[in-house]
Design a protein around this motif. Sequence first.
Motif, short mmCIF file in Angstrom:
data_model
loop_
_atom_site.label_atom_id
_atom_site.label_comp_id
_atom_site.label_asym_id
_atom_site.label_seq_id
_atom_site.Cartn_x
_atom_site.Cartn_y
_atom_site.Cartn_z
N VAL A 144 -39.97 19.88 -23.66
CA VAL A 144 -41.42 20.10 -23.56
C VAL A 144 -41.74 20.59 -22.15
O VAL A 144 -41.29 20.00 -21.17
CB VAL A 144 -42.19 18.80 -23.87
N PHE A 145 -42.52 21.65 -22.08
CA PHE A 145 -42.96 22.20 -20.80
C PHE A 145 -44.48 22.04 -20.75
O PHE A 145 -45.22 22.85 -21.31
CB PHE A 145 -42.54 23.67 -20.69
N PRO A 146 -44.96 20.94 -20.14
CA PRO A 146 -46.38 20.59 -20.20
C PRO A 146 -47.32 21.73 -19.82
O PRO A 146 -47.07 22.48 -18.87
CB PRO A 146 -46.48 19.42 -19.22
N GLU A 147 -48.40 21.80 -20.59
CA GLU A 147 -49.29 22.96 -20.52
C GLU A 147 -50.06 23.07 -19.21
O GLU A 147 -50.53 24.16 -18.84
CB GLU A 147 -50.28 22.90 -21.69
N GLU A 148 -50.21 21.95 -18.46
CA GLU A 148 -50.95 22.04 -17.19
C GLU A 148 -50.20 22.85 -16.13
O GLU A 148 -50.80 23.34 -15.17
CB GLU A 148 -51.22 20.65 -16.61
N GLY A 149 -48.88 22.95 -16.28
CA GLY A 149 -48.07 23.63 -15.28
C GLY A 149 -46.88 22.78 -14.89
O GLY A 149 -46.86 21.56 -15.10
N TRP B 75 -35.32 25.19 -9.66
CA TRP B 75 -35.26 24.31 -10.83
C TRP B 75 -36.65 23.78 -11.10
O TRP B 75 -37.44 23.57 -10.18
CB TRP B 75 -34.22 23.22 -10.66
N MET B 76 -36.97 23.66 -12.38
CA MET B 76 -38.34 23.31 -12.76
C MET B 76 -38.36 22.12 -13.69
O MET B 76 -37.38 21.80 -14.38
CB MET B 76 -39.02 24.51 -13.43
N ALA B 77 -39.50 21.48 -13.69
CA ALA B 77 -39.68 20.25 -14.47
C ALA B 77 -39.64 20.52 -15.97
O ALA B 77 -39.95 21.62 -16.44
CB ALA B 77 -41.01 19.60 -14.10
N ALA B 78 -39.27 19.51 -16.70
CA ALA B 78 -39.33 19.54 -18.16
C ALA B 78 -39.32 18.10 -18.65
O ALA B 78 -38.91 17.18 -17.93
CB ALA B 78 -38.14 20.30 -18.75
N VAL B 79 -39.79 17.90 -19.86
CA VAL B 79 -39.75 16.59 -20.50
C VAL B 79 -38.75 16.66 -21.65
O VAL B 79 -38.86 17.52 -22.53
CB VAL B 79 -41.14 16.17 -21.02
N CYS B 80 -37.76 15.78 -21.61
CA CYS B 80 -36.74 15.73 -22.65
C CYS B 80 -37.14 14.67 -23.68
O CYS B 80 -37.28 13.49 -23.33
CB CYS B 80 -35.38 15.38 -22.05
N VAL B 81 -37.29 15.08 -24.91
CA VAL B 81 -37.70 14.16 -25.98
C VAL B 81 -36.59 14.07 -27.03
O VAL B 81 -36.17 15.10 -27.59
CB VAL B 81 -39.01 14.63 -26.65
N ASN B 82 -36.10 12.87 -27.27
CA ASN B 82 -35.13 12.65 -28.33
C ASN B 82 -35.90 12.59 -29.65
O ASN B 82 -36.65 11.65 -29.92
CB ASN B 82 -34.37 11.34 -28.10
#
Length: 337
Positions: free
Chosen positions: A239-244, A125-132
């Motif tokens: 959003v899947f941040p560009e740094e990794g 499982w990988m990180a993500a940012v959830c934006v409403n």
Amino acid sequence: MKKLKSALAFSLCAAAAGVQAQTELTVYTALEADDLKRYAQSFNDDHPDIKINWVRDSTGIVTARLLAEKENPRADVVWGLAGTSLLMLKNEGMLAPYAPEGLENLSPKFRDRDEVPSWVGMNAWMAAVCVNTIEAENEGLPLPSSWQDLTKPVYQGHVVMPNPNSSGTGFLDVSAWLQMMGEDEGWAFMDGLHNNISRYTHSGSKPCKMAASGETPIGVSFAFRGARLKDQGAPLELVFPEEGLGWEVEAAGIIKGTSKMDAAQTLVDWAISREAMEMYNEGFAIVAMPGVAKPVKHFPENADELIIDNDFAWAAENREAILSKWQKRYDTKSEAQ
């Protein structure tokens, strides 16, 4: 009639014997509750002779409980816990090495490095940012594209993330930031992020659930939960941040000293079977068996390329020190347990 009674008595005795012959396993897990239900049902269908007593909680809580029970283990198997936690248990001598059926079919990244592994992986499982998107527009917040974006003053009070002491998702984020940025810059980044945090939760999925319901515009969470909520109609942008992206292996292992070894091995065999991998792939874009995973809706097609080169051994060895430092610096914003 006498023959009928005898046949009925024999049938009842056979049924009772079958119930008595059922082996009970105590399994500790941090799997998401909705997925656990599906996996458990499928395993039960294949192995009705094994009854599982599930003990489920967040990654950090399950890990702490296992370590506290080291001298008097209560679990037989761990199924669906972070690989770094399994590494800690291995280093404490708490796991029984076992080479499950089908081990040769797993990617080397998804197993203990020993010839006879102490743990095996299931999925990642990988990180993500959830934006409403509705709340972000109402608050005048631009869509972030990087981790560093989240430290900008415009996001002050609008970000929620998991506490790494209780959440495996929180820990994979912190570990990844330290590995990507280096320790000094990583902690400096977290200082800046802390200024914008409104709350640290004790669940990895909760920040995304809060974003989905409009309780916060931005939730640092993981891709699986965000994709599922978006598919259910939540106004989310992932959003899947560009740094990794930080990521973790969900893994399984047998607790050393279990008196139910045969049943425990049967469960671990099933946990890395193709049938199980196909079930994992319903919510996870990356699974331990190469060639099985199909694209998952709302996940990036290049998920393998976005995740960092995670040093799980480093993360496991430094876990306690990282968590202690994080708690001293940031725990004042954690929600009550």
